[in-house]
Design a protein around this motif. Sequence first.
Motif, mmCIF file in Angstrom:
data_model
loop_
_atom_site.group_PDB
_atom_site.id
_atom_site.type_symbol
_atom_site.label_atom_id
_atom_site.label_comp_id
_atom_site.label_asym_id
_atom_site.label_seq_id
_atom_site.Cartn_x
_atom_site.Cartn_y
_atom_site.Cartn_z
ATOM 1 N N LYS A 140 -4.021 8.790 -8.697
ATOM 2 C CA LYS A 140 -2.781 7.951 -9.030
ATOM 3 C C LYS A 140 -2.431 8.480 -10.496
ATOM 4 O O LYS A 140 -1.202 8.410 -10.793
ATOM 5 C CB LYS A 140 -3.034 6.634 -9.160
ATOM 6 C CG LYS A 140 -1.759 5.771 -9.355
ATOM 7 C CD LYS A 140 -1.989 4.197 -8.801
ATOM 8 C CE LYS A 140 -0.639 3.405 -9.024
ATOM 9 N NZ LYS A 140 -0.904 1.969 -8.404
ATOM 10 N N GLY A 194 4.554 -1.428 -4.545
ATOM 11 C CA GLY A 194 3.105 -1.850 -4.762
ATOM 12 C C GLY A 194 2.285 -0.784 -5.699
ATOM 13 O O GLY A 194 1.471 -1.096 -6.600
ATOM 14 N N HIS A 195 2.729 0.363 -5.363
ATOM 15 C CA HIS A 195 2.325 1.341 -6.281
ATOM 16 C C HIS A 195 2.420 0.950 -7.610
ATOM 17 O O HIS A 195 1.359 1.261 -8.761
ATOM 18 C CB HIS A 195 2.825 2.804 -5.785
ATOM 19 C CG HIS A 195 2.231 4.028 -6.436
ATOM 20 N ND1 HIS A 195 0.873 4.328 -5.898
ATOM 21 C CD2 HIS A 195 2.274 4.850 -7.361
ATOM 22 C CE1 HIS A 195 0.514 5.445 -6.448
ATOM 23 N NE2 HIS A 195 1.521 5.854 -7.414
ATOM 24 N N TYR A 196 3.592 1.036 -8.123
ATOM 25 C CA TYR A 196 3.873 0.613 -9.686
ATOM 26 C C TYR A 196 3.573 -0.534 -9.970
ATOM 27 O O TYR A 196 3.302 -0.839 -11.068
ATOM 28 C CB TYR A 196 5.422 1.030 -9.559
ATOM 29 C CG TYR A 196 5.975 2.419 -9.546
ATOM 30 C CD1 TYR A 196 4.944 3.272 -9.985
ATOM 31 C CD2 TYR A 196 7.050 2.798 -9.256
ATOM 32 C CE1 TYR A 196 5.205 4.569 -9.871
ATOM 33 C CE2 TYR A 196 7.389 4.050 -9.186
ATOM 34 C CZ TYR A 196 6.423 5.082 -9.488
ATOM 35 O OH TYR A 196 7.013 6.467 -9.375
ATOM 36 N N THR A 243 4.526 1.599 -0.425
ATOM 37 C CA THR A 243 5.735 1.842 -1.060
ATOM 38 C C THR A 243 5.580 1.847 -2.841
ATOM 39 O O THR A 243 4.643 1.444 -3.285
ATOM 40 C CB THR A 243 6.770 0.663 -0.744
ATOM 41 O OG1 THR A 243 6.236 -0.297 -1.621
ATOM 42 C CG2 THR A 243 7.092 0.608 0.790
ATOM 43 N N LYS A 244 6.680 2.513 -3.295
ATOM 44 C CA LYS A 244 6.812 2.421 -4.844
ATOM 45 C C LYS A 244 6.652 1.222 -5.406
ATOM 46 O O LYS A 244 5.904 1.044 -6.356
ATOM 47 C CB LYS A 244 8.068 2.944 -5.157
ATOM 48 C CG LYS A 244 8.322 4.370 -5.225
ATOM 49 C CD LYS A 244 9.811 4.766 -5.966
ATOM 50 C CE LYS A 244 10.046 6.032 -5.648
ATOM 51 N NZ LYS A 244 11.373 6.577 -6.251
ATOM 52 N N ARG A 294 11.807 8.626 0.867
ATOM 53 C CA ARG A 294 12.525 7.531 0.993
ATOM 54 C C ARG A 294 11.399 6.102 0.447
ATOM 55 O O ARG A 294 11.368 5.252 1.182
ATOM 56 C CB ARG A 294 12.702 7.038 2.314
ATOM 57 C CG ARG A 294 13.784 8.167 2.841
ATOM 58 C CD ARG A 294 14.608 7.669 4.014
ATOM 59 N NE ARG A 294 15.007 8.840 4.804
ATOM 60 C CZ ARG A 294 14.384 9.678 5.756
ATOM 61 N NH1 ARG A 294 13.183 9.144 6.124
ATOM 62 N NH2 ARG A 294 14.668 10.458 6.228
ATOM 63 N N GLY A 295 11.161 6.475 -0.601
ATOM 64 C CA GLY A 295 10.441 5.035 -1.395
ATOM 65 C C GLY A 295 8.879 4.877 -0.799
ATOM 66 O O GLY A 295 8.210 3.805 -1.199
ATOM 67 N N ILE A 296 8.601 5.686 0.226
ATOM 68 C CA ILE A 296 7.302 5.415 0.870
ATOM 69 C C ILE A 296 6.227 6.580 0.272
ATOM 70 O O ILE A 296 6.717 7.696 0.391
ATOM 71 C CB ILE A 296 7.300 5.537 2.526
ATOM 72 C CG1 ILE A 296 7.978 4.267 2.819
ATOM 73 C CG2 ILE A 296 5.927 5.405 3.162
ATOM 74 C CD1 ILE A 296 8.631 4.204 4.312
ATOM 75 N N ILE A 297 4.961 6.103 -0.093
ATOM 76 C CA ILE A 297 4.311 7.057 -0.502
ATOM 77 C C ILE A 297 3.556 8.207 0.537
ATOM 78 O O ILE A 297 3.267 7.733 1.426
ATOM 79 C CB ILE A 297 2.793 6.371 -1.106
ATOM 80 C CG1 ILE A 297 3.281 5.556 -2.139
ATOM 81 C CG2 ILE A 297 1.999 7.564 -1.808
ATOM 82 C CD1 ILE A 297 2.249 4.397 -2.639
ATOM 83 N N LEU A 352 0.838 -2.395 -9.310
ATOM 84 C CA LEU A 352 -0.753 -2.094 -9.783
ATOM 85 C C LEU A 352 -0.525 -1.158 -11.010
ATOM 86 O O LEU A 352 -1.463 -1.696 -12.066
ATOM 87 C CB LEU A 352 -1.231 -1.360 -8.526
ATOM 88 C CG LEU A 352 -1.769 -2.369 -7.709
ATOM 89 C CD1 LEU A 352 -2.470 -1.401 -6.343
ATOM 90 C CD2 LEU A 352 -3.311 -3.087 -8.041
ATOM 91 N N LEU A 359 1.381 9.972 -11.258
ATOM 92 C CA LEU A 359 2.191 8.808 -11.840
ATOM 93 C C LEU A 359 3.648 9.074 -12.233
ATOM 94 O O LEU A 359 4.472 8.489 -11.750
ATOM 95 C CB LEU A 359 1.489 8.081 -13.076
ATOM 96 C CG LEU A 359 1.811 6.732 -13.684
ATOM 97 C CD1 LEU A 359 1.637 5.729 -11.985
ATOM 98 C CD2 LEU A 359 0.927 5.989 -14.695
ATOM 99 N N SER A 406 -7.235 2.814 -12.208
ATOM 100 C CA SER A 406 -6.412 3.447 -11.273
ATOM 101 C C SER A 406 -7.215 4.707 -11.024
ATOM 102 O O SER A 406 -7.909 5.108 -11.874
ATOM 103 C CB SER A 406 -4.985 3.512 -11.492
ATOM 104 O OG SER A 406 -4.290 2.562 -11.736
ATOM 105 N N PHE A 424 7.015 10.824 -3.108
ATOM 106 C CA PHE A 424 7.573 9.689 -2.293
ATOM 107 C C PHE A 424 8.588 10.266 -1.305
ATOM 108 O O PHE A 424 9.468 11.221 -1.849
ATOM 109 C CB PHE A 424 8.214 8.801 -3.346
ATOM 110 C CG PHE A 424 7.375 7.742 -4.035
ATOM 111 C CD1 PHE A 424 6.505 6.637 -3.288
ATOM 112 C CD2 PHE A 424 6.847 7.925 -5.473
ATOM 113 C CE1 PHE A 424 5.807 5.843 -4.223
ATOM 114 C CE2 PHE A 424 6.298 7.298 -5.955
ATOM 115 C CZ PHE A 424 5.684 6.027 -5.475
ATOM 116 N N LYS A 453 0.780 -1.316 0.154
ATOM 117 C CA LYS A 453 -0.212 0.040 -0.042
ATOM 118 C C LYS A 453 0.714 1.238 -0.094
ATOM 119 O O LYS A 453 0.400 2.406 -0.563
ATOM 120 C CB LYS A 453 -0.876 0.098 1.229
ATOM 121 C CG LYS A 453 -2.015 -1.012 0.968
ATOM 122 C CD LYS A 453 -3.017 -0.418 2.013
ATOM 123 C CE LYS A 453 -4.556 -0.988 1.762
ATOM 124 N NZ LYS A 453 -5.553 -0.817 2.555
#
Lengths: 315, 501
Positions: free
Chosen positions: B349, A184-186, A181-182, B362-365, A188, B353, B345, B360, A179
């Motif tokens: 998103k 999972g995001h990418y 991090t990159k 450190r890689g976390i949304i 999907l 995109l 989506s 992001f 949910k």
Amino acid sequence: MKKINFFRAPEFGVSVALIGLFILMSFLSPLFLSGYNLINILLQSSTYMILSIGMTFVIVTGGIDLSVGSIAVVSGILMASLMKNGVNVYLAIIAGLIISIFCGFINGFLVSKISLPSFIVTLATMSIFQGAALIFSGGLPIYGFPKSFSFLGIGSVLSVPVPVIIALICIIISVFVFKKTKIGHYALAIGDNRQAVKMCGINIFKYEMLVYMINGFTTGIAAIITTARLNSAEPLGSMSMGLDAVAAVVMSGTSLSGGTGSVTGAIIGSLLMGVLRNGMTLLNVQSYYQNLIIGIVILIAVFIDKIRNDYSYKK
Amino acid sequence: MEKRTILSVKNICKSFPGVRALNNVCFDLQEGEVHALLGENGAGKSTLIKIIFGLLKKDSGEIILNGKELKIISPLKSYENGIALIPQERTLLMHKSIAENIFLGLEPMKNKIISKTAMINKSSELMKSFNMNIAPETLVSELSTGMQQTVEIIRAINRKAKIVIMDEPTGGLSAQEVKTLFEVIKTLKEKNISVIYISHRMEEIFEISERITILRDGENSGTYVTQSVTKEKVIEMMAGKKISSSERKEIIPGDKVLEVKDLSTSKIKNINFELRKGEILGIAGLLGSGRTEIFECIYGINRNYKGKVFINSEECTNPSVNNAIKHGIGFVTEDRKRTGLSLKSSVAKNITLPMKNEIFKRGIINTKNMKKISSEYSEKVGLNTKDMSFISGNLSGGNQQKVLIARWMAKKSGILLLDEPTVGVDVNAKQEIHNLIRNYCSENNAAVVASSDFPELLDVCSRIIVISEGKIVKEFENKNIDEKILLEYATSAGGKIYEEN
């Protein structure tokens, strides 16, 4: 407040099936709701839950991995033979995980870089990996491991079995990764529209590789648990493991064409299979009939999902 | 002489949960007539033809064919009744021959074996009557889009269709293919077959149709004999209001932001142009003229080109999509469903995109940022939903296009490449998108718009280059020129016509 429409959530179908089955079973068998049995269900479902996590990542990208069963066999045989040859348990486990990630890497490379269809790639590697395991082991099972290893399969902490604890940790981490991090995001987005993702300058190769490697990793963990529980690594181990994982994922409304789905759904799907198997055993249903019934339940869950989909599109 | 009415639709009503799609709609079709059905997206055109063809059930009203009311309507029955639908997407078997496609489901039998000779002979006869001079054994996958469409029409005729419904038949066709299609439609008329023609393109409708029925918000807005109305009137009837086109402001071009020098690939030759801040450059070209190819080179999709591309006076030495985006280029592709949007989506998103560090950490949304950014820009482009978790595939074409434009605005791309930005978009949304591009460029950005819709280029661009067969044949300031001049150059076969004179 954010409204959550349960009916439109993708996990709706499988959740209804799970709750329904749960209620039905508690009426049919007095033993069903006992604490011992509930823990037992979790224990029996733990490997499937772990497998379905990695499979979800693969399936949402629009791929599939049929070679999961074989990866587990390769990993199990390697760990077992290392331990038999006196290698430290932890080193053996790490080696087992590395080999399963490597198997995932091979799948990912062939699918993403060489652009071969994942169904065919993993159908071939399913055979290749198992063949390798058979050659390596000479076709014989390897059994008898140190206690510290068996603990991972049959031990328990505060009366919670270790495999259940491992599964829980995997679930928590993977829900976050899926949910937040990159990856999972990418994943999907790739399954939804590969071309569009490419046009946004996203490295598809990297994320697709990662996804197959994650699947390899979760398979490796599942292999540790099964090997430890059976106290034996079988080179002819269960091939249907992969398909069961696919079934658990698909039941939860994850489309095989990619772009939708969630780890939570896959976990509920695995639990449904667990409850079903457990319930049928409690009711003394013959094992032949068990397979038949499981197939029917998969169809029903997918059917409920289809109705839900049709409904939400009409709106 | 009064023509006979073959189909009449009376007081059709249809509701979907929460929406009244059609309200007492009437429509009639005469024998041998081309009747255009017009309306904005969501006006109810598709719903109406789906009801006529039997893909949807009507709530009330009646459909009368040849004086008899149709009680049961289904696609199968429609074929028996001689009604055929040519949908937007091809429904042919790609790996089968033309003849096999024409006779799909009606294969001529001889001693319980499919008779290929009979099939091929009859197909070739039918194809000749439509001026299609190729072997009936040719595989459909080898045909151009336009020819595939003709095959689909021939298949309908072979099924004794008396009414052919065409849904946006010219989408994806080149100018030449449109001409051929019109020939085919004329042949249909000669055979006394009626056509219901659905399209957004006003020019076509005025060229081919005899009558026009306009729908607005699920209601009849009027039926006219085509010759008796003007385009302006029709647009007004469709929109229900006059659409204002914001005046083109005089711009003073700023610094050079994009320069293309001697760009060549297998499809384009020696393309040279430059783009300055504040400018909107038009590339006028027909399908296959090489306009998309130019964009693909600039955007780094096609790396095997000769020549040089400079962005902000810096040469692109290592072209890639990622680098192009980093240098502030945003590409809105021709086919929003295939290469633009992730349809399953959310809007949020899709808008975010291409973003990396903006959403992001450190890689976390950072979900909050994602929502904030997408809300801000979807408001800017005037998206019709405020729900950022809305699934993009359920948006209308115009709104999908706005999402894609919002994507690059949010990414703060100073150079927008827009390929056919309003294809399949209704008149209102088209105008809105044009205004959007203009306003964005007046804020110190620049855009290149490639299109085969020449009135569009005349509407938005400050300068227009015309390409034909991969070569620039003419450059115009957008002053005192019209569609005809552009078309003349665009069809000049790479400028050959002028060289000869």
